[in-house]
Write an enzyme that holds these catalytic residues in place. Structure first.
Site, mmCIF file in Angstrom:
data_model
loop_
_atom_site.group_PDB
_atom_site.id
_atom_site.type_symbol
_atom_site.label_atom_id
_atom_site.label_comp_id
_atom_site.label_asym_id
_atom_site.label_seq_id
_atom_site.Cartn_x
_atom_site.Cartn_y
_atom_site.Cartn_z
ATOM 1 N N CYS A 1 61.692 22.774 50.617
ATOM 2 C CA CYS A 1 62.733 23.800 50.746
ATOM 3 C C CYS A 1 63.111 24.256 49.336
ATOM 4 C CB CYS A 1 63.929 23.296 51.546
ATOM 5 S SG CYS A 1 64.806 21.899 50.797
ATOM 6 N N ASN B 1 65.733 20.885 47.791
ATOM 7 C CA ASN B 1 65.352 19.512 48.168
ATOM 8 C C ASN B 1 66.567 18.592 48.313
ATOM 9 O OD1 ASN B 1 63.266 16.783 46.894
ATOM 10 N ND2 ASN B 1 63.474 17.492 48.976
ATOM 11 N N CYS C 1 68.871 19.531 51.224
ATOM 12 C CA CYS C 1 69.354 19.721 52.608
ATOM 13 C C CYS C 1 68.214 19.690 53.620
ATOM 14 C CB CYS C 1 70.128 21.039 52.745
ATOM 15 S SG CYS C 1 71.665 21.097 51.790
ATOM 16 N N ARG C 2 67.471 20.780 53.735
ATOM 17 C CA ARG C 2 66.508 20.923 54.839
ATOM 18 C C ARG C 2 65.297 20.008 54.712
ATOM 19 N NH1 ARG C 2 65.873 27.175 53.979
ATOM 20 N NH2 ARG C 2 66.184 26.372 51.856
ATOM 21 N N SER C 3 64.639 20.006 53.548
ATOM 22 C CA SER C 3 63.408 19.198 53.465
ATOM 23 C C SER C 3 63.676 17.685 53.451
ATOM 24 C CB SER C 3 62.512 19.637 52.303
ATOM 25 O OG SER C 3 63.137 19.501 51.057
ATOM 26 N N ASP D 1 69.190 28.135 55.768
ATOM 27 C CA ASP D 1 69.743 27.337 54.678
ATOM 28 C C ASP D 1 71.219 27.053 54.959
ATOM 29 O OD1 ASP D 1 70.605 26.258 52.338
ATOM 30 O OD2 ASP D 1 69.667 27.762 51.037
HETATM 31 P P1 4NP Z 1 67.994 23.283 50.607
HETATM 32 O O1 4NP Z 1 69.448 23.931 50.407
HETATM 33 O O2 4NP Z 1 67.004 24.275 50.039
HETATM 34 O O3 4NP Z 1 67.871 23.140 52.079
HETATM 35 O O4 4NP Z 1 68.006 21.962 49.857
HETATM 36 C C1 4NP Z 1 69.915 24.364 49.163
HETATM 37 C C2 4NP Z 1 70.396 23.462 48.256
HETATM 38 C C3 4NP Z 1 70.894 23.875 47.038
HETATM 39 C C4 4NP Z 1 70.910 25.228 46.739
HETATM 40 C C5 4NP Z 1 70.418 26.140 47.642
HETATM 41 C C6 4NP Z 1 69.906 25.707 48.860
HETATM 42 N N1 4NP Z 1 71.447 25.660 45.500
HETATM 43 O O5 4NP Z 1 71.530 26.896 45.296
HETATM 44 O O6 4NP Z 1 71.796 24.839 44.649
#
Ligand code: 4NP
Length: 163
Positions: free
Chosen positions: A12, A15, A17-19, A130
Site C-alpha cells: 500500500c 505500509n 494500514c491496509r497492507s 485508504d
Molecule cells: P496505508 O495508509 O497506505 O494503508 O498504510 C496510509 C498511511 C499513511 C499515509 C497515507 C496512507 N500518510 O500519508 O502518511
C-alpha cells in the site's frame, strides 16, 4: 522445514494500514490451513515516511478486535529488489499499481504485480480504500474487504500452485 514454495507481498502507500492488515489476515488464514512453511508473506509501502514503525494504532485495534495481531510488524519501503524477491505482489489501489510498476522495466516482474481486489469475489471498484484520514468505520470497512479478499486469494493460490 523446506523453503516456502510461494511468496506473497502486500503493498500500500504507507505500509501502516491496509497492507499490514492484509499481511496479518493472510498469515492467519495460511496458518489455519496448515500451510505455514509453504507461503512466505510480507508487506511494504511505496512511500518511506513510516519505515521502521509499527502499524497505525487504529488498524491494530480493529485487527485485534477480530483476533488478528499486527503488533510485531514494522513498515518497510518497496524497492525493486524486494519486488523481485516475491512471486505475487498484491497492491491496494491504482496509485500503488503505478508506483510499483515504475520500479522495474522487467516485464516478468511487472507481471507479478496485480490489484489485490482483483481476487475479491464481490463487485467493487478494484481498490481497498485508504482509511488513514477517515474515522473508525473506515478501518472496519477495510477489514471486511481485506478478510473476504484474502480468503479468495488463498483459494486461488492453492489451486494455482497445487497446495
Ligand atoms: P496505508 O495508509 O497506505 O494503508 O498504510 C496510509 C498511511 C499513511 C499515509 C497515507 C496512507 N500518510 O500519508 O502518511
Amino acid at each position: 522445514m523446506p523453503e516456502p514454495s510461494i511468496s506473497v507481498l502486500f503493498v500500500c502507500l504507507g505500509n501502516i494500514c491496509r497492507s499490514p492488515l492484509a499481511e496479518g489476515v493472510f498469515r492467519q488464514l495460511v496458518r489455519e490451513a496448515h500451510l505455514d512453511g509453504h507461503i512466505r508473506i510480507a508487506s511494504a509501502g511505496t512511500g518511506d515516511w513510516h519505515v521502521g514503525r509499527p502499524p497505525d494504532p487504529r488498524m491494530c485495534a480493529t485487527a485485534a478486535s477480530h483476533g488478528v495481531d499486527l503488533s510485531q510488524q514494522r513498515a518497510q519501503v518497496l524497492t525493486s529488489g524486494l519486488l523481485a524477491s516475491f512471486d505475487h505482489v498484491l497492491v491496494m489501489d491504482a496509485d500503488n499499481l503505478r508506483d510499483a510498476r515504475a520500479l522495474t522495466r522487467d516485464p516478468e516482474l511487472v507481471r507479478r504485480i496485480a490489484l489485490f481486489r482483483d481476487f475479491d469475489p464481490e463487485p467493487g471498484d478494484g481498490h481497498v480504500p485508504d482509511p488513514y484520514y477517515g474515522g473508525r468505520e473506515g478501518f472496519e470497512q477495510v477489514f471486511t474487504i481485506v478478510e473476504r479478499t484474502a480468503r479468495a486469494l488463498l483459494g486461488h493460490l492453492r489451486q494455482l500452485h497445487g497446495l
